[in-house]
Enzyme design. Structure first.
Site: not given
Length: 332
Positions: A172, A186, A190
């Protein structure tokens, strides 16, 4: 009385320290193990492959670019410890077609045996203000960063459960622990890995299969250099409040934690604080880990509030600076 209480507390902590290894997972032996690394042609993925190869593992590298794969293969092979080790390269996009991913995993297992450890390192980062990002950017990052980890994991998990052994690693990011300016696309992709990992760990733990989620900070990789070319000023200034790590350092820690079966893998003091602070209902690998989280939570939350205040201040300063420039432009 106070002295007795203190002595009892010390004795309790020492007891936990001694008992903790008894309930921790048995470490995975890397010599002769088959390790699959997606996104293994560069950056953290390549360094993870090198670290495992140094310890005697057989490696399957998975990435899209065949030329980069072959170049990475040559670099990894320099670190062999015996002449039996093999580096297998497979060119495929792990985020597009599950059946294709399943087939290449089968090919790898036919050549190098069952997968002992899968490292999901394929991913990318794009940043920008929420309203400036195209909807396709959100879809693309979710496909690469999330589904690009779901597909390979789905392809190996049945065999791991049958063998009652294995490791699955999801790489991650610290942006998968806290949301920052410019990372709406983003961070969400993650963060999704954390939920996947927690649910999967509960399913596979009875089969002696352990899941690790790694949260690397900004790392000196080709992907990071490319990301910096389009990063908003606010995002860049926030990122610059911490140092950039070497990929070798990150890889070594991830491999160490995966071998030990640790659920969380963090790098550095900031990483440790974030992992403790955001542990929530995440599984622990040892009693000591759980105790440390309980004891440090209040302190780390206090420190985090200062960090958040600093980040908000950066955003406000950038906003004021832009407003001044707009005023100058209008009066010019």
């Amino acid at each position: 009385m106070l002295l007795l209480a203190a002595a009892s507390l010390v004795a309790f902590v020492l007891l936990l320290y001694m008992v903790s290894p008894l309930i921790s997972p048995k470490p995975l032996a890397l010599p002769g193990a088959h390790v699959v690394v997606t996104g293994g042609s560069s950056g953290i993925g390549k360094c993870i492959a090198i670290e495992c190869y140094k310890q005697g593992a057989f490696i399957t590298l998975v990435a899209r670019n065949e030329d980069k794969l072959l170049q990475a293969k040559k670099e990894i092979e320099k670190h062999s410890i015996n002449d039996k080790q093999v580096v297998l390269c497979i060119s495929v996009d792990v985020s597009q077609d599950y059946s294709q991913v399943e087939n290449v995993i089968k090919q790898a297992q036919e050549k190098l045996g069952p997968v002992d450890m899968l490292v999901n390192c394929a991913g990318m980062s794009l940043s920008g203000k929420f309203e400036d990002l195209e909807v396709s950017t959100f879809e693309r990052l979710m496909s690469i960063n999330y589904l690009g980890s779901v597909y390979p994991s789905r392809a190996v998990i049945a065999t791991m459960k049958e063998r009652r052994m294995g490791r699955v690693v999801f790489v991650s990011s610290q942006a998968g622990q806290l949301g920052l300016f410019g990372y709406t696309a983003y961070s969400s992709s993650k963060f999704a890995l954390r939920g996947l990992a927690e649910a999967l760990q509960m399913e596979v733990k009875p089969y002696n299969v352990y899941v690790t989620v790694a949260y690397p900070p900004d790392t000196d990789t080709p992907g990071f250099a490319k990301e910096n070319q389009t990063k908003p000023l606010e995002t860049r200034l926030i990122s610059e409040t911490t140092s950039v790590c070497k990929p070798e350092q990150v890889a070594k820690q991830i491999v160490k934690d995966a071998v030990q079966g640790n659920f969380n893998s963090s790098i550095g003091s900031d990483g440790y604080m974030l992992s403790s602070l955001t542990c929530g209902m995440a599984p622990v690998t040892s009693i000591m880990e759980g105790l440390q989280q309980v004891v440090t939570m209040g302190l780390f939350r206090t420190i985090a509030l200062f960090y958040l205040g600093s980040f908000d201040s950066i955003v406000r300063r950038c906003m004021m600076q832009k407003a001044k420039l707009e005023t100058v432009d209008k009066t010019a």
